[in-house]
Design an enzyme around this catalytic site. Structure first.
Site: not given
Ligand code: ADP
Length: 543
Positions: A185, A330, A438, A443
């Site tokens: 990640t 994940e 917040k 929220w």
């Molecule tokens: P990182 O950004 O930490 O590398 P990921 O690429 O796995 O992690 O991204 C996962 C996160 O991206 C999700 O937990 C969510 O917060 C956000 N995310 C993914 N798809 C969407 C979506 N369609 N709309 C809003 N948020 C999203």
């Protein structure tokens, strides 16, 4: 046990391609320039040559990790199948991570070799002294393009490595729970965490993702994954295309509007996948040159929320349906997909757009629920919002060699997102739990505000954060980048927003900036921005 126990292996996907659609096409922009094309049959033969080279020349064994630092290209595709197929682990490294993070993950994964595109050779040169356990660097090119004068002494040429190898290779009959691919990640705080996909989880994810209720990938699809193969395996599309015989179009480094348009049009791509920032670039470019997309049916948008303005632009200017999807590293990554339902097809467009703003229904195989801070289940009424928990056969159960257990609760994975779920299992992200604002016990979703603001025709990109307020704890601050030549003012933006969000949710202040920081996966990086602006309202005397 009356049915066969056939292990679900990644090699079975490429074997299926060999017998079922050997002549389907794979097209790839090349790092060296020009466009390359061949077939699944030819790709499979080269993946087998690679598997032979890994085994015979590099001494790679089942379970060893092989790093890749590469764009979406045909050679990277061969690595996906050659490496995982012979039982090793394809560890895709995100080249946009900070050098310290790359050093950390290469060492943490104990990569034995790294396969690198020419573009990223300098990046490896810069970190080479810190990754001394890596035995060799294979450059994904031919002899004519090999770097001369490189500081790296252990360079191997990919084409030379595989050239004299046999195109026959018998894939080992592995346990389906063996490690197959590894992705870290991007981690905005702390070290990146590894998610180790197994053969079984990958194949099950592939079966689920191709369904028409999901990404709808078929033999008839011409798929262009802009989402990188170093970011959750390009959302699994190389596997899904191989299962179905879809024509794949790999964009390599060409992710700007002009390069994408050339490839989409030239190859008649009908399914595109990527994060919103990529599509902002493409849509702006198309507006500038006055062109429309004619071949595209669906655009899958995930990784961050798709704004209303983007859903509309694709539909109304390009006759393309935006499929909003949600997932994460994940989850391999697919969790929910907002594919067209019968009800949506019959709705007036404006009403349908409101539906499309949601992240969609869980694909079969993923269970979801929302809970409050005490862990109590919340109702599925589309209104109550809480922490989103998921479980399923392609959801991580522990991070790779990491004892951080806080995201794992009673067999569920805590996504770190805050969401609503309605009576039809449609999920909508409210915010990431750390980004939600917040204000006086209520929220405010930073995502909602950003997406409403970016709908203003004079704005290019927006970022909303919560900043300190003595009375309300936090209030929203909007950082905005104007489009070139635009002169829009703070007051005009607040007026524009006032019929789109509740009055108490309006940002207290708009700050115009020239650029915004992004994570390695193209999302807004809010941690630094929050730090810079945390006392802005007090310092500027606005409270
Ligand atoms: P990182 O950004 O930490 O590398 P990921 O690429 O796995 O992690 O991204 C996962 C996160 O991206 C999700 O937990 C969510 O917060 C956000 N995310 C993914 N798809 C969407 C979506 N369609 N709309 C809003 N948020 C999203």
């Amino acid at each position: 046990m009356s049915m066969m126990q056939q292990p679900l292996l990644i090699s079975s996907l490429i074997e299926h391609a060999i017998v079922t659609h050997p002549n389907a096409e794979i097209v790839s922009r090349q790092v060296e320039g020009g466009i390359f094309r061949y077939t699944y049959g030819q790709a499979a033969a080269r993946a087998k040559q690679l598997a032979n080279a890994l085994t015979q020349k590099l001494g790679i064994k089942v379970g060893d990790r092989i790093g890749t630092l590469a764009w979406n290209t045909y050679r990277h595709y061969e690595l996906y199948f050659g490496v995982s197929g012979m039982g090793a682990v394809a560890h895709t490294i995100n080249p946009r991570l900070f050098p310290e993070q790359i050093i950390y993950i290469v060492n943490h994964a104990a990569d034995r070799f790294i396969f690198v595109d020419l573009t990223f050779v300098p990046l490896l040169e810069a970190v080479a002294s810190h990754i001394s356990k890596v035995e060799g660097i294979v450059v994904l090119t031919d002899k004519a393009h090999m770097p001369t004068n490189s500081k790296l002494t252990n360079l191997i040429c990919y084409e030379d490595l595989i050239a004299d190898m046999s195109t026959e290779f018998t894939w080992p009959l592995l346990d389906e729970n063996c490690d197959a691919a590894l992705c870290y990640t991007s981690g905005t705080t702390g070290h990146p965490k590894g998610v180790m996909y197994t053969h079984r989880s990958t194949v099950l994810h592939t079966i689920a993702s191709v369904q028409s209720n999901a990404l709808n990938i078929t033999n008839d699809t011409v798929i262009l994954p802009v989402v990188p193969m170093f970011h959750v395996n390009a959302w699994g599309t190389p596997y899904a295309a191989t299962m179905t015989g879809a024509k794949i179009v790999f964009p390599a480094h060409g992710m700007d509007g002009a390069s994408l348009y050339e490839l989409i049009n030239g190859e008649q791509a009908n399914l595109l996948l990527g994060v919103p920032t990529i599509w902002l670039g493409l849509l702006n470019y198309l507006d500038q040159i006055g062109a429309t997309l004619t071949s595209v049916k669906n655009v899958v948008v995930g990784g961050a929320a798709a704004p209303l303005s983007m859903i509309k632009a694709f539909q109304e200017k390009h006759d393309a349906f935006l499929i909003h999807a949600w997932g994460m590293t994940e989850l391999s990554p697919l969790g929910t997909v907002n594919s067209m339902t019968r009800a949506m097809a019959q709705m007036p467009l404006e009403q349908r757009y409101q539906k499309q703003l949601k992240q969609g229904r869980a694909v079969y195989g993923i269970e979801m629920k929302i809970v409050d801070d005490a862990g109590k289940d919340l109702p599925r009424d589309g209104k109550a919002f809480g922490r989103l928990l998921v479980r399923g056969a392609w959801v991580v159960s522990e991070y790779y060699l990491n004892d951080d257990k806080k995201s794992f609760v009673d067999g569920w994975f805590d996504t770190g997102d805050v969401a609503t779920i309605d009576a039809e299992n449609t999920m909508q992200i409210v915010d990431r739990s750390k980004d939600v604002i917040k204000s006086g016990g209520e929220w405010i979703s930073s995502i909602d505000l950003e997406n409403a603001a970016v709908g203003h025709p004079a704005l290019k990109e927006c970022c909303v954060i919560g900043v300190y307020h003595p009375k309300w704890d936090e209030r929203p601050l909007l950082l905005a980048i104007r489009k070139e030549g635009a002169t829009v003012t703070e007051a005009e933006i607040i007026t524009f927003l006032s019929d789109k969000v509740a009055k108490w949710q309006l940002p207290d202040v708009v700050v115009f900036v020239d650029e915004l920081p992004h994570t390695a996966t193209g999302k807004l990086l809010k941690t630094g921005v929050r730090e810079t602006y945390k006392n802005y309202l007090v310092e500027k005397g606005l409270v």
